[in-house]
Write a protein that holds these residues in place. Sequence first.
Motif, PDB file in Angstrom:
ATOM      1  N   VAL A 126      -1.130  10.095  -6.061  1.00 18.50           N
ATOM      2  CA  VAL A 126      -0.049   9.125  -5.864  1.00 18.50           C
ATOM      3  C   VAL A 126       1.185   9.574  -6.625  1.00 18.50           C
ATOM      4  N   ARG A 127       2.336   9.452  -5.968  1.00 15.93           N
ATOM      5  CA  ARG A 127       3.630   9.652  -6.621  1.00 15.93           C
ATOM      6  C   ARG A 127       4.254   8.274  -6.765  1.00 15.93           C
ATOM      7  N   LYS A 128       4.457   7.865  -8.018  1.00 15.18           N
ATOM      8  CA  LYS A 128       5.012   6.534  -8.277  1.00 15.18           C
ATOM      9  C   LYS A 128       6.523   6.583  -8.372  1.00 15.18           C
ATOM     10  N   GLY A 129       7.138   5.471  -7.992  1.00 17.84           N
ATOM     11  CA  GLY A 129       8.570   5.275  -8.138  1.00 17.84           C
ATOM     12  C   GLY A 129       8.808   4.117  -9.083  1.00 17.84           C
ATOM     13  N   GLY A 130       9.974   3.516  -9.003  1.00 18.10           N
ATOM     14  CA  GLY A 130      10.310   2.416  -9.892  1.00 18.10           C
ATOM     15  C   GLY A 130       9.469   1.175  -9.700  1.00 18.10           C
ATOM     16  N   ASP A 131       9.147   0.815  -8.461  1.00 17.75           N
ATOM     17  CA  ASP A 131       8.420  -0.422  -8.194  1.00 17.75           C
ATOM     18  C   ASP A 131       6.971  -0.194  -7.796  1.00 17.75           C
ATOM     19  N   GLY A 132       6.464   0.981  -7.976  1.00 19.99           N
ATOM     20  CA  GLY A 132       5.081   1.254  -7.610  1.00 19.99           C
ATOM     21  C   GLY A 132       4.959   2.545  -6.842  1.00 19.99           C
ATOM     22  N   PRO A 133       3.861   2.695  -6.099  1.00 18.26           N
ATOM     23  CA  PRO A 133       3.631   3.937  -5.354  1.00 18.26           C
ATOM     24  C   PRO A 133       4.716   4.186  -4.309  1.00 18.26           C
ATOM     25  N   GLU A 134       5.187   5.433  -4.226  1.00 16.48           N
ATOM     26  CA  GLU A 134       6.165   5.826  -3.207  1.00 16.48           C
ATOM     27  C   GLU A 134       5.520   6.658  -2.110  1.00 16.48           C
ATOM     28  N   GLN A 135       4.550   7.487  -2.500  1.00 17.32           N
ATOM     29  CA  GLN A 135       3.840   8.350  -1.558  1.00 17.32           C
ATOM     30  C   GLN A 135       2.419   8.523  -2.059  1.00 17.32           C
ATOM     31  N   PHE A 136       1.505   8.816  -1.119  1.00 16.53           N
ATOM     32  CA  PHE A 136       0.158   9.178  -1.541  1.00 16.53           C
ATOM     33  C   PHE A 136      -0.434  10.178  -0.564  1.00 16.53           C
ATOM     34  N   LEU A 137      -1.287  11.028  -1.096  1.00 15.24           N
ATOM     35  CA  LEU A 137      -1.962  12.058  -0.321  1.00 15.24           C
ATOM     36  C   LEU A 137      -3.409  11.620  -0.147  1.00 15.24           C
ATOM     37  N   TRP A 138      -3.803  11.390   1.110  1.00 21.52           N
ATOM     38  CA  TRP A 138      -5.160  10.926   1.420  1.00 21.52           C
ATOM     39  C   TRP A 138      -5.725  11.769   2.548  1.00 21.52           C
ATOM     40  N   ARG A 139      -6.866  12.391   2.294  1.00 21.08           N
ATOM     41  CA  ARG A 139      -7.542  13.228   3.280  1.00 21.08           C
ATOM     42  C   ARG A 139      -6.623  14.305   3.865  1.00 21.08           C
ATOM     43  N   GLY A 140      -5.834  14.913   2.984  1.00 23.88           N
ATOM     44  CA  GLY A 140      -4.969  16.010   3.383  1.00 23.88           C
ATOM     45  C   GLY A 140      -3.691  15.604   4.092  1.00 23.88           C
ATOM     46  N   ARG A 141      -3.407  14.309   4.178  1.00 26.48           N
ATOM     47  CA  ARG A 141      -2.189  13.843   4.854  1.00 26.48           C
ATOM     48  C   ARG A 141      -1.320  13.056   3.883  1.00 26.48           C
ATOM     49  N   LEU A 142      -0.017  13.301   3.996  1.00 24.65           N
ATOM     50  CA  LEU A 142       0.942  12.618   3.148  1.00 24.65           C
ATOM     51  C   LEU A 142       1.383  11.313   3.812  1.00 24.65           C
ATOM     52  N   TRP A 143       1.289  10.209   3.062  1.00 22.85           N
ATOM     53  CA  TRP A 143       1.701   8.891   3.545  1.00 22.85           C
ATOM     54  C   TRP A 143       2.881   8.421   2.713  1.00 22.85           C
ATOM     55  N   LYS A 144       3.914   7.897   3.391  1.00 20.43           N
ATOM     56  CA  LYS A 144       5.095   7.381   2.705  1.00 20.43           C
ATOM     57  C   LYS A 144       5.022   5.854   2.687  1.00 20.43           C
ATOM     58  N   VAL A 145       5.179   5.290   1.493  1.00 22.48           N
ATOM     59  CA  VAL A 145       5.127   3.837   1.344  1.00 22.48           C
ATOM     60  C   VAL A 145       6.427   3.236   1.853  1.00 22.48           C
ATOM     61  N   ARG A 146       6.309   2.333   2.799  1.00 22.81           N
ATOM     62  CA  ARG A 146       7.475   1.635   3.350  1.00 22.81           C
ATOM     63  C   ARG A 146       7.762   0.349   2.598  1.00 22.81           C
ATOM     64  N   ALA A 147       6.700  -0.321   2.133  1.00 21.51           N
ATOM     65  CA  ALA A 147       6.884  -1.591   1.433  1.00 21.51           C
ATOM     66  C   ALA A 147       5.661  -1.868   0.558  1.00 21.51           C
ATOM     67  N   VAL A 148       5.911  -2.459  -0.603  1.00 20.10           N
ATOM     68  CA  VAL A 148       4.832  -2.973  -1.449  1.00 20.10           C
ATOM     69  C   VAL A 148       4.633  -4.426  -1.048  1.00 20.10           C
ATOM     70  N   LEU A 149       3.443  -4.757  -0.551  1.00 23.74           N
ATOM     71  CA  LEU A 149       3.155  -6.106  -0.070  1.00 23.74           C
ATOM     72  C   LEU A 149       2.583  -7.007  -1.159  1.00 23.74           C
ATOM     73  N   ALA A 150       1.841  -6.415  -2.093  1.00 24.20           N
ATOM     74  CA  ALA A 150       1.249  -7.191  -3.191  1.00 24.20           C
ATOM     75  C   ALA A 150       0.894  -6.248  -4.326  1.00 24.20           C
ATOM     76  N   HIS A 151       0.766  -6.828  -5.507  1.00 21.83           N
ATOM     77  CA  HIS A 151       0.428  -6.067  -6.712  1.00 21.83           C
ATOM     78  C   HIS A 151      -0.324  -7.005  -7.642  1.00 21.83           C
ATOM     79  N   TRP A 152      -1.521  -6.592  -8.104  1.00 21.64           N
ATOM     80  CA  TRP A 152      -2.296  -7.439  -9.002  1.00 21.64           C
ATOM     81  C   TRP A 152      -3.189  -6.570  -9.884  1.00 21.64           C
ATOM     82  N   VAL A 153      -3.798  -7.205 -10.889  1.00 24.53           N
ATOM     83  CA  VAL A 153      -4.689  -6.525 -11.830  1.00 24.53           C
ATOM     84  C   VAL A 153      -6.044  -7.214 -11.786  1.00 24.53           C
ATOM     85  N   GLU A 154      -7.110  -6.416 -11.740  1.00 28.67           N
ATOM     86  CA  GLU A 154      -8.479  -6.928 -11.779  1.00 28.67           C
ATOM     87  C   GLU A 154      -9.160  -6.414 -13.035  1.00 28.67           C
TER      88      GLU A 154
END
Length: 109
Positions: free
Chosen positions: A10-38
Amino acid sequence: MRRYDDPVEVRKGGDGPEQFLWRGRLWKVRAVLAHWVETGPWWQGPVARVAIGSQEPTESAPVGDLLGERELWRVEAGRGLEGGPDGGGVFDLSFDWVDGRWQLVGCED
């Protein structure tokens, strides 16, 4: 939502994840919908068992089970243009504070 337990980078930005690499593919975060701690299941750990008297205390009793937390981010992400064939989906990304690892734990596409 389908459940996963896949490691991601994961590459983080100011408000959370900006991009992530999953199964060899790069995904760009368009929006953070929720954020919580467990918190982890602290009630099952040795410190809790000592507190209720089901285990004898030791000098090396770990306290980490009370501190085990993970931070979760529900994000909308895509690989291509919005509305295109790779329109994306909703992903749950987890950051484990104990071991410093990111995981993809859920996906709805």
